[in-house]
Scaffold this motif. Structure first.
Motif, short mmCIF file in Angstrom:
data_model
loop_
_atom_site.label_atom_id
_atom_site.label_comp_id
_atom_site.label_asym_id
_atom_site.label_seq_id
_atom_site.Cartn_x
_atom_site.Cartn_y
_atom_site.Cartn_z
N LEU A 103 0.82 -1.21 0.00
CA LEU A 103 0.00 0.00 0.00
C LEU A 103 0.85 1.26 0.00
CD1 LEU A 103 -2.86 -0.95 2.50
CD2 LEU A 103 -3.16 -0.28 0.11
N ASN A 104 2.03 1.20 0.58
CA ASN A 104 2.89 2.38 0.70
C ASN A 104 3.83 2.55 -0.48
OD1 ASN A 104 1.86 3.19 3.20
ND2 ASN A 104 3.22 1.82 4.32
N ARG A 105 3.76 1.69 -1.47
CA ARG A 105 4.69 1.75 -2.60
C ARG A 105 3.94 2.08 -3.88
NH1 ARG A 105 6.46 -3.15 -2.39
NH2 ARG A 105 8.05 -2.69 -0.82
N PHE A 106 4.23 3.23 -4.47
CA PHE A 106 3.62 3.62 -5.75
C PHE A 106 4.56 3.23 -6.88
CE2 PHE A 106 0.28 5.77 -3.67
CZ PHE A 106 -0.67 6.08 -4.64
N ALA A 107 4.00 2.63 -7.91
CA ALA A 107 4.76 2.19 -9.08
C ALA A 107 4.29 2.96 -10.31
CB ALA A 107 4.57 0.68 -9.29
N PRO A 108 5.02 2.89 -11.42
CA PRO A 108 4.59 3.61 -12.64
C PRO A 108 3.19 3.23 -13.09
CG PRO A 108 6.88 2.91 -12.85
CD PRO A 108 6.37 2.30 -11.58
N HIS A 109 2.79 1.97 -12.91
CA HIS A 109 1.45 1.59 -13.37
C HIS A 109 0.35 2.25 -12.52
CE1 HIS A 109 2.39 -1.62 -10.33
NE2 HIS A 109 1.16 -1.33 -9.95
N ASP A 110 0.68 2.68 -11.30
CA ASP A 110 -0.31 3.38 -10.50
C ASP A 110 -0.64 4.74 -11.11
OD1 ASP A 110 -0.67 1.43 -8.44
OD2 ASP A 110 1.30 1.98 -7.65
N LYS A 111 0.36 5.41 -11.67
CA LYS A 111 0.10 6.67 -12.34
C LYS A 111 -0.80 6.46 -13.55
CE LYS A 111 4.56 8.60 -10.93
NZ LYS A 111 5.87 9.16 -11.40
N GLU A 112 -0.56 5.36 -14.26
CA GLU A 112 -1.41 5.05 -15.42
C GLU A 112 -2.84 4.80 -14.97
OE1 GLU A 112 -1.59 1.71 -19.01
OE2 GLU A 112 0.21 1.91 -17.76
N TRP A 113 -3.02 4.13 -13.83
CA TRP A 113 -4.36 3.87 -13.29
C TRP A 113 -5.07 5.18 -12.97
CZ3 TRP A 113 -7.64 4.61 -9.26
CH2 TRP A 113 -8.65 3.66 -9.06
N LEU A 114 -4.35 6.11 -12.34
CA LEU A 114 -4.96 7.39 -11.98
C LEU A 114 -5.29 8.22 -13.22
CD1 LEU A 114 -2.72 8.32 -8.92
CD2 LEU A 114 -5.12 7.60 -8.87
N ASP A 121 -11.87 6.33 -18.10
CA ASP A 121 -11.66 5.15 -18.93
C ASP A 121 -11.84 3.92 -18.03
OD1 ASP A 121 -10.87 3.12 -20.58
OD2 ASP A 121 -9.01 4.07 -21.24
N PHE A 122 -12.91 3.16 -18.23
CA PHE A 122 -13.25 2.05 -17.35
C PHE A 122 -12.76 0.70 -17.87
CE2 PHE A 122 -16.41 5.36 -16.60
CZ PHE A 122 -16.32 5.49 -15.22
N ARG A 123 -12.02 0.67 -18.95
CA ARG A 123 -11.53 -0.61 -19.47
C ARG A 123 -10.49 -1.20 -18.51
NH1 ARG A 123 -9.00 0.92 -24.91
NH2 ARG A 123 -8.29 2.63 -23.55
N PRO A 124 -10.60 -2.48 -18.19
CA PRO A 124 -9.65 -3.09 -17.25
C PRO A 124 -8.20 -2.99 -17.74
CG PRO A 124 -11.55 -4.52 -17.56
CD PRO A 124 -11.67 -3.41 -18.56
N GLU A 216 -8.93 -7.66 -12.58
CA GLU A 216 -8.88 -6.40 -11.83
C GLU A 216 -7.49 -6.08 -11.29
OE1 GLU A 216 -11.35 -4.35 -11.65
OE2 GLU A 216 -12.79 -5.65 -12.67
N HIS A 217 -6.67 -7.10 -11.07
CA HIS A 217 -5.33 -6.89 -10.49
C HIS A 217 -4.31 -7.73 -11.28
CE1 HIS A 217 -7.08 -4.86 -6.93
NE2 HIS A 217 -8.06 -5.71 -7.12
N PRO A 218 -4.13 -7.43 -12.55
CA PRO A 218 -3.30 -8.28 -13.41
C PRO A 218 -1.82 -8.33 -13.01
CG PRO A 218 -3.84 -6.22 -14.52
CD PRO A 218 -4.67 -6.26 -13.28
N LEU A 219 -1.33 -7.33 -12.27
CA LEU A 219 0.09 -7.30 -11.89
C LEU A 219 0.32 -7.87 -10.49
CD1 LEU A 219 1.01 -3.74 -13.25
CD2 LEU A 219 1.12 -5.96 -14.42
#
Length: 224
Positions: A103-114, A121-124, A216-219
């Motif tokens: 929870l305390n670690r942000f990764a590049p894919h989190d920016k893409e999610w935001l 954009d609701f596509r998984p 929902e959580h592919p990574l």
């Protein structure tokens, strides 16, 4: 041709096609340990007591309906004081500590999610996420900070002789408005939980359907 004994047995059975073979992976995937679920439930109960008693203290209609103001105040104070207790006890669990690190670690894919949320954009596939998505990480960080501020300001209001009047006045202002914000955020949190039965199942039983986890959580698997 001659055949050896047993040659008409298993070798004579047709080989199943790949699509007919059962999936060797288990249908369910473990998401939360028992300790994590207990921490969540205990925190939820204490938070609910805090919110309900706060509403009874600040909404005149509820105050008249419930009465017994001294009891309501006592419940509000002690539930707020005990709110960090489940978290502190949960630190004894290795699985709880591991999820805190996620929870305390942000990764590049989190920016893409935001960015996908901002674009609506609701596509998984446009919202990559590990075990926790970026929204859950933002919520976890915000609610943790809010609890600390609420606890600090609440103690100033409770033990009035410890701080000067101007501090107590400011603490009351922050405590009241932040409690309203916490209530609104919790309503959103509960609403999103009701909109996702599989997520509720994961917190209730500890396991989720593997297709849901992969969608929902592919990574999530890569994180482990």
């Amino acid at each position: 041709m001659t055949s050896t004994p047993g040659s008409g047995g298993p070798t004579a059975a047709p080989t199943p096609r790949p699509s007919d073979r059962p999936d060797p992976r288990p249908r369910l995937r473990r998401r939360f340990s028992r300790a994590e679920r207990l921490v969540h439930r205990a925190t939820g109960v204490l938070t609910l007591v805090c919110v309900v008693t706060a509403a009874c203290l600040y909404v005149p209609q509820l105050a008249e309906l419930v009465g017994r103001r001294h009891l309501v105040v006592t419940l509000h104070e002690w539930s707020g004081l005990l709110l960090p207790a489940p978290f502190l006890v949960g630190l004894a669990s290795a699985s709880f500590r591991a999820d805190l690190r996620r929870l305390n670690r942000f990764a590049p894919h989190d920016k893409e999610w935001l960015r996908a949320v901002r674009r609506r954009d609701f596509r998984p596939e446009s919202r990559p996420a590990g075990k926790f998505n970026a929204g859950q990480k933002v919520y976890g960080g915000w609610i943790a900070g809010a609890v600390l501020v609420m606890l600090a300001t609440g103690l100033m209001m409770w033990f009035t002789w410890l701080t000067p009047l101007v501090w107590r006045t400011s603490a009351t202002f922050v405590h009241d408005w932040l409690s309203l914000a916490v209530g609104l955020v919790l309503v959103g949190h509960i609403g999103m939980a009701f909109a996702d039965p599989e997520a509720r199942r994961g917190m209730r039983t500890g396991s989720v359907e593997r297709p849901w986890a992969e969608r929902e959580h592919p990574l999530w698997k890569e994180e482990e």
